[in-house]
Design a protein around this motif. Sequence first.
Motif, PDB file in Angstrom:
ATOM      1  N   ALA A   1       1.042  -1.200  -0.097  1.00 12.75           N
ATOM      2  CA  ALA A   1       0.261   0.038  -0.138  1.00 12.75           C
ATOM      3  C   ALA A   1       0.979   1.078   0.227  1.00 12.75           C
ATOM      4  CB  ALA A   1      -0.928  -0.181   1.271  1.00 12.75           C
ATOM      5  N   ALA A   2       2.072   1.573   0.731  1.00 17.21           N
ATOM      6  CA  ALA A   2       2.767   2.549   0.713  1.00 17.21           C
ATOM      7  C   ALA A   2       3.960   2.717  -0.321  1.00 17.21           C
ATOM      8  CB  ALA A   2       3.835   2.179   1.764  1.00 17.21           C
ATOM      9  N   LEU A   3       3.394   1.484  -1.537  1.00 16.97           N
ATOM     10  CA  LEU A   3       4.301   1.780  -2.664  1.00 16.97           C
ATOM     11  C   LEU A   3       3.575   1.784  -4.086  1.00 16.97           C
ATOM     12  CD1 LEU A   3       6.216  -1.433  -2.110  1.00 16.97           C
ATOM     13  CD2 LEU A   3       7.531   0.921  -2.581  1.00 16.97           C
ATOM     14  N   THR A   4       2.488   1.503  -3.785  1.00 12.86           N
ATOM     15  CA  THR A   4       1.001   1.866  -4.283  1.00 12.86           C
ATOM     16  C   THR A   4       0.386   3.518  -3.752  1.00 12.86           C
ATOM     17  OG1 THR A   4      -0.651   0.608  -3.717  1.00 12.86           O
ATOM     18  CG2 THR A   4       0.163   0.287  -4.856  1.00 12.86           C
ATOM     19  N   GLY A   5       1.021   4.506  -3.053  1.00 10.79           N
ATOM     20  CA  GLY A   5       0.851   6.193  -3.640  1.00 10.79           C
ATOM     21  C   GLY A   5      -0.200   6.318  -2.119  1.00 10.79           C
ATOM     22  N   HIS A   6      -0.134   5.647  -1.095  1.00  9.13           N
ATOM     23  CA  HIS A   6      -0.298   5.671   0.222  1.00  9.13           C
ATOM     24  C   HIS A   6       0.180   5.753   1.122  1.00  9.13           C
ATOM     25  CE1 HIS A   6      -3.274   2.998  -2.190  1.00  9.13           C
ATOM     26  NE2 HIS A   6      -3.600   4.054  -1.898  1.00  9.13           N
ATOM     27  N   LEU A   7       0.038   6.915   1.929  1.00  3.91           N
ATOM     28  CA  LEU A   7       0.692   6.824   3.402  1.00  3.91           C
ATOM     29  C   LEU A   7       0.162   6.165   4.671  1.00  3.91           C
ATOM     30  CD1 LEU A   7       3.157   8.437   4.691  1.00  3.91           C
ATOM     31  CD2 LEU A   7       1.472  10.363   5.792  1.00  3.91           C
ATOM     32  N   VAL A   8       1.295   5.504   5.224  1.00  6.49           N
ATOM     33  CA  VAL A   8       0.473   3.939   5.986  1.00  6.49           C
ATOM     34  C   VAL A   8       1.872   4.484   7.297  1.00  6.49           C
ATOM     35  CG1 VAL A   8       0.491   1.504   6.385  1.00  6.49           C
ATOM     36  CG2 VAL A   8       0.594   2.496   4.057  1.00  6.49           C
ATOM     37  N   PHE A   9       0.725   3.933   8.278  1.00  9.30           N
ATOM     38  CA  PHE A   9       1.106   4.091   9.220  1.00  9.30           C
ATOM     39  C   PHE A   9       0.986   2.697  10.412  1.00  9.30           C
ATOM     40  CE2 PHE A   9       0.310   9.044   9.057  1.00  9.30           C
ATOM     41  CZ  PHE A   9       1.720   9.384   8.617  1.00  9.30           C
ATOM     42  N   SER A  10       2.188   2.362  11.429  1.00  9.89           N
ATOM     43  CA  SER A  10       1.981   1.162  11.760  1.00  9.89           C
ATOM     44  C   SER A  10       2.911   0.940  13.408  1.00  9.89           C
ATOM     45  CB  SER A  10       1.600   0.086  11.419  1.00  9.89           C
ATOM     46  OG  SER A  10       1.057  -0.645  11.567  1.00  9.89           O
ATOM     47  N   THR A  11       2.044  -0.229  14.299  1.00 13.53           N
ATOM     48  CA  THR A  11       3.798  -0.555  15.042  1.00 13.53           C
ATOM     49  C   THR A  11       4.097  -1.149  14.943  1.00 13.53           C
ATOM     50  OG1 THR A  11       1.650  -0.887  17.034  1.00 13.53           O
ATOM     51  CG2 THR A  11       2.135   1.965  16.575  1.00 13.53           C
ATOM     52  N   LEU A  12       4.800  -1.507  15.826  1.00 15.07           N
ATOM     53  CA  LEU A  12       5.363  -2.749  16.081  1.00 15.07           C
ATOM     54  C   LEU A  12       6.334  -3.122  17.008  1.00 15.07           C
ATOM     55  CD1 LEU A  12       6.172  -4.834  13.172  1.00 15.07           C
ATOM     56  CD2 LEU A  12       8.661  -3.924  13.106  1.00 15.07           C
ATOM     57  N   HIS A  13       6.539  -4.183  17.652  1.00 17.03           N
ATOM     58  CA  HIS A  13       7.090  -4.679  18.743  1.00 17.03           C
ATOM     59  C   HIS A  13       8.420  -4.694  17.992  1.00 17.03           C
ATOM     60  CE1 HIS A  13       3.565  -4.283  21.864  1.00 17.03           C
ATOM     61  NE2 HIS A  13       2.536  -4.765  20.841  1.00 17.03           N
ATOM     62  N   THR A  14       9.594  -4.184  18.881  1.00 16.28           N
ATOM     63  CA  THR A  14      10.552  -4.472  18.589  1.00 16.28           C
ATOM     64  C   THR A  14      11.186  -3.397  19.270  1.00 16.28           C
ATOM     65  OG1 THR A  14      10.963  -2.486  17.296  1.00 16.28           O
ATOM     66  CG2 THR A  14      10.967  -4.900  16.464  1.00 16.28           C
ATOM     67  N   ASN A  15      12.577  -3.626  19.939  1.00 15.70           N
ATOM     68  CA  ASN A  15      13.122  -2.735  21.318  1.00 15.70           C
ATOM     69  C   ASN A  15      13.738  -1.293  20.783  1.00 15.70           C
ATOM     70  OD1 ASN A  15      12.814  -4.818  23.596  1.00 15.70           O
ATOM     71  ND2 ASN A  15      14.670  -5.856  22.605  1.00 15.70           N
TER      72      ASN A  15
END
Length: 566
Positions: free
Chosen positions: A406-420
């Motif tokens: 989705a980010a590569l097809t013209g959308h701004l995407v926000f998300s979270t991830l569980h890393t340190n």
Amino acid sequence: MSTELSAMLVKAGKITPEQAEQALALTKEKGEKFEAALVKVGAADSEDDIAKFIGKHLKIGALRLSDVELNPDIVKLIPLDIARKFKVVAVSKLNKTLLVAISDPNNIYVLDAIKFITGCTVQPVISPEKAIEKAIETYYKDADGLSELVKGLEADSDLEVVSDEEAPSESDLLSQIQDKPLVKLVDSIIADAIRMGASDIHFEMYEKRIRVRYRVDGDLREMAPLPFKYRAAIVSRIKIMAELDISERRLPQDGRIKIKIAGRTVDLRVSVLPTIFGEKVVMRILDPMALMVDMTKLGFREEDLKKFHEKIHLPYGIILVTGPTGSGKTTTLYSALKQINTVDVNIMTAEDPVEFNFDGINQVAVKSDIGLTFAASLRSFLRQDPDIIMVGEVRDGETAEIAIRAALTGHLVFSTLHTNDAPSSINRLIDMGVPYYLVASATKLIMAQRMMRKICPSCKEEINLTQEQVEGLNVPKELLRNIRAFRGVGCSDCNNTGLAGRTGIYEVMPITKDIESLILSQANDSEIRDVALKQGMFSLRMAAVEKMKNGVVSIDEVFSVTSANL
């Protein structure tokens, strides 16, 4: 009072007409108290300054309540409900004269009421409303209604403790939970937690007691215990409020409660879990007044805020925020969305659950049990003509790949991830099955964050550091120049904890050309981190040390929250 006060302050040259207008707008739009609004718009350093001015104008004294220790017996000459409703507290008594701190000295009615109740001549002094609320919370601890309600329940009821085999019937429970003292008890616990700024309430069942705890500033604080024989009735009262099944005591249940308090709506997310001695209840408090969505006040370093601000205004790409549960990721994402929420963009979010509602943003609550997963929501979003998408969490490879595409097809995407930390997020996505070349192309910024408890400003004092402590910080030498550290001694303002409020620390890593090249060459986390640090990234430990030097957090908090690894 607000309009009169603003005119008075403008006439005296204390604030500008523009500042008065901004503060009045805040009071109307967000229900802010006028004095607090003046501080927010920068027209005053503190509410104490405004109180002094009003006191001088009205020819009465002004009192900084945090500087004095009150006599609880004198304080309780004014009933709690009067103190809370009219924001007044009794300060001292000399013969038949009662000195009373009040936030609105023009309120003749309340002064007359106190005179009638106490039989004393009332001498008002002005104090900020927040300071009075803190004094009420501190000095009425034993009279906040909970203890009295518990005593009343113990005296009036004949309800006995029952074993699991002798659990009360549904009809018995329904009659018990409609008793006014029990209803008032549960309501008072919820209201008390909201007033204290708690994020969660825990009702925990043990063999012979019920423990109630509030989570305030990230820490659990134990409150007054409740009579054990009311365990079933208290849980059932909460279940009724959350529209749950009171007859089901063997399986977990989740629900929501919407309440109104002090003119605002607060959502409570309820989780009920069976334990060996009864059902444990946790209530998450979702208070819009407690949500900080102003990015400038989250704790960002100025340089990092500029980097983050620049990337959230890109037309496409993915921005990831990482950190453990409770580190403020959702608040950061809400802050970003609020800033870019304009009439010309379509913003869609998939959240589990939706914690706060925002006008102009299309929010979807994920329900995995019926197939509405993050991945399924994302697929549907792409058919809804979105400009900006927020996915509550990247939990699996399917969600990660759809988000990246989705980010590569013209959308701004926000998300979270569980890393340190930020650098390790790159290989976490690759481990989920996303091709490394897609990660390199789509990712624009990764930010790790933590929440730290702030030192109480009222009792802050500087301390000396040992050489061992300084070396243990393990940060670049330039950060150790002019090293200073502070701690909170403990005072009435912070309930003798030495801590007051929380702030965020951030590790902001934009994906530069050099880092993109490292991703394409499948570099490890350490190699990516080394390049990011050379390009100016501040690690979480470095950000924490800078806050320590500025007197915001203690050295103990630095060691507790952040890792020594750069």
